[in-house]
Design an enzyme around this catalytic site. Structure first.
Site, PDB file in Angstrom:
ATOM      1  N   GLU A 144       0.798  -1.233   0.000  1.00  0.00           N
ATOM      2  CA  GLU A 144       0.000   0.000   0.000  1.00  0.00           C
ATOM      3  C   GLU A 144       0.829   1.280   0.000  1.00  0.00           C
ATOM      4  O   GLU A 144       0.280   2.362  -0.181  1.00  0.00           O
ATOM      5  CB  GLU A 144      -1.007  -0.007   1.156  1.00  0.00           C
ATOM      6  CG  GLU A 144      -0.426   0.034   2.553  1.00  0.00           C
ATOM      7  CD  GLU A 144      -0.253  -1.354   3.151  1.00  0.00           C
ATOM      8  OE1 GLU A 144      -0.153  -2.335   2.376  1.00  0.00           O
ATOM      9  OE2 GLU A 144      -0.222  -1.452   4.388  1.00  0.00           O
ATOM     10  N   ASN A 145       2.135   1.186   0.185  1.00  0.00           N
ATOM     11  CA  ASN A 145       2.946   2.399   0.062  1.00  0.00           C
ATOM     12  C   ASN A 145       3.140   2.809  -1.400  1.00  0.00           C
ATOM     13  O   ASN A 145       3.731   3.847  -1.671  1.00  0.00           O
ATOM     14  CB  ASN A 145       4.294   2.230   0.764  1.00  0.00           C
ATOM     15  CG  ASN A 145       5.094   1.076   0.217  1.00  0.00           C
ATOM     16  OD1 ASN A 145       4.558   0.003  -0.026  1.00  0.00           O
ATOM     17  ND2 ASN A 145       6.379   1.289   0.002  1.00  0.00           N
TER      18      ASN A 145
END
Lengths: 232, 218
Positions: free
Chosen positions: B47-48
């Site tokens: 998710e980064n």
């Protein structure tokens, strides 16, 4: 339009006690480390910092926390910083923890002129307390408001003199949205090239969102979790 | 014998389906990537801002600018792509990611999950977990069946602050595979050599036990 300023001193002009600053980065990846060090040196206090994480004890925003320069943090995850946890649990530091996707979207909305939006994230949790709930397609959503900041400080890989930015790998993270949401956006970069050298098709942040660009003197780029596999 | 963390990861890997985009949380879930069944293709989303996450880099090739959501140095597979955090969560909220695997401190029989805070003691933050659990269609929790004190982590109701409500569909622990349906835990499989009674004893919430509970095949 030339956005280049001489150095970090010139880039941070106007930042004073009590302002709200957005700082890009995920963990220690893609953080404006030269600017953070300068904020420490300037001794500016009572800052409200909007940043996904709070650094580690001796690097990144942890440096500002050690000197108690931060009054309030707005973040999603602060697990790697003992001093943060201590200041938060003792009540010295005001903390607003918000879901990571909501943080990203609230910054984006702030830059995009959207005052609020509904999201399913956080419904039924303490994040939803005091927030309007509305059902869409049979599913409850909560109303989240946009975030803006007096200053946004982002870290990019390359800039041209017009302030167009390109990020490298996952050092992009929150930087593009924060660049949009700052009243004054400062980009700390590794390399500056003349306008015209970056391919306009591959620019991540258009220069219209950026007011000041400077080349960072030194990038330590500390790795938080060095994980590798053997050569074999 | 109860499974270790690798055993849990191996069992969860069996749930992967060809063509899925999958988000793996920190801890046991990360290990799932090592046991993708042969003949299927999945892509891991971090998710980064990374889709098509590859293995850890070869020693000496670490790049500080290329990490996963656990802040570990990683690589990008061919066909992988980098994007900003808002785009990343558009993939997640918009249900373009088919499976989320994450850890938990507590799971309730109605599918509630708690994994981000112990009031007065531990405050790490929710990171992306609230966005993930609020939107994913398939959520598998990977965790130990009981905590360090030996207390059940599968409860009637969560006692800790919630991360999400009614969202968990499956739990894989060191003892069992359990699905959540109609407000109850349902025993699906038991770990090799673990008796049904051991699982019942370690589960505080209501557990529906069918006549035949097969052993996991790892």
């Amino acid at each position: 339009m030339n956005k280049i300023v001489k150095d970090v001193n010139e880039a941070l002009v106007g930042i004073k006690d009590g302002v709200t600053i957005m700082l890009g980065g995920f963990g220690l990846c893609g953080i404006p480390e030269n600017s953070i060090q300068k904020l420490v040196d300037m001794g500016i206090k009572d800052l409200t910092c909007i940043s996904n994480n709070a650094g580690v004890d001796d690097f990144g925003l942890g440096l500002l926390l050690q000197k108690k320069q931060i009054k309030k943090m707005i973040s999603s995850y602060v697990g790697e910083n003992d001093e943060f946890e201590r200041q938060m649990l003792s009540g010295e530091l005001e903390v607003d923890l918000i879901p990571q996707g909501s943080l990203a979207e609230r910054c984006r909305a702030g830059g995009a002129g959207i005052p609020a939006f509904y999201t399913p994230a956080g419904f039924g949790t303490e994040v939803a307390e005091g927030k309007e709930v509305k059902i869409f397609n049979g599913k409850p959503h909560i109303l989240e408001s946009a975030l803006e900041a007096d200053f946004a400080i982002v870290k990019a890989w390359k800039a041209d003199t017009a302030g167009n930015l390109i990020y490298k790998a996952t050092a992009r993270n929150f930087n593009p949205m924060m660049a949009m949401a700052g009243k004054i956006t400062i980009a700390e970069v590794e390399e500056i090239v003349p306008a015209g050298e970056l391919d306009p098709n591959f620019i991540h942040t258009p220069g219209i969102f950026v007011q000041r660009v400077f080349k960072g003197e030194r990038f330590e780029k500390r790795i938080e979790q060095r994980t590798t596999r053997p050569k074999s | 014998m109860a499974l270790d963390k690798i055993g849990i990861a191996k069992r969860i890997a069996q749930e992967l389906q060809d063509g899925w985009y999958v988000n793996l949380g920190i801890g046991i879930p990360t290990l799932v990537a090592n046991y993708i069944p042969e003949g299927i293709e999945v892509e891991f989303q971090s998710e980064n801002g990374l889709l098509g996450m590859g293995p850890f880099p070869i020693e000496g090739e670490e790049d500080a600018d290329l990490i996963n959501a656990g802040k570990q140095t990683v690589t990008v597979m061919d066909g992988g792509v980098i994007f900003d955090s808002a785009t990343s969560f558009a993939m997640i909220r918009g249900q373009h990611v088919q499976l989320t695997v994450l850890g938990a401190m507590e799971v309730a029989q109605n599918g509630d999950i708690a994994n981000w805070k112990i009031p007065g003691k531990m405050v790490k933050g929710m990171g992306g977990a609230m966005d993930l659990v609020a939107s994913a269609q398939n959520i598998i929790v990977a965790m130990m069946h009981t905590n360090k004190k030996g207390e059940s982590k599968l409860l009637k109701e969560c006692t800790l602050p919630l991360t999400g409500v009614g969202c968990v569909t499956r739990v894989v622990t060191n003892l069992a595979v359990i699905k959540i349906e109609e407000g109850k835990f349902h025993l699906v499989e038991r770990a090799p050599g673990v008796s049904v009674q051991e699982i019942i004893d370690a589960t505080e919430g209501e557990l529906v036990v069918p006549d035949n509970v097969p052993e996991m095949v790892l």
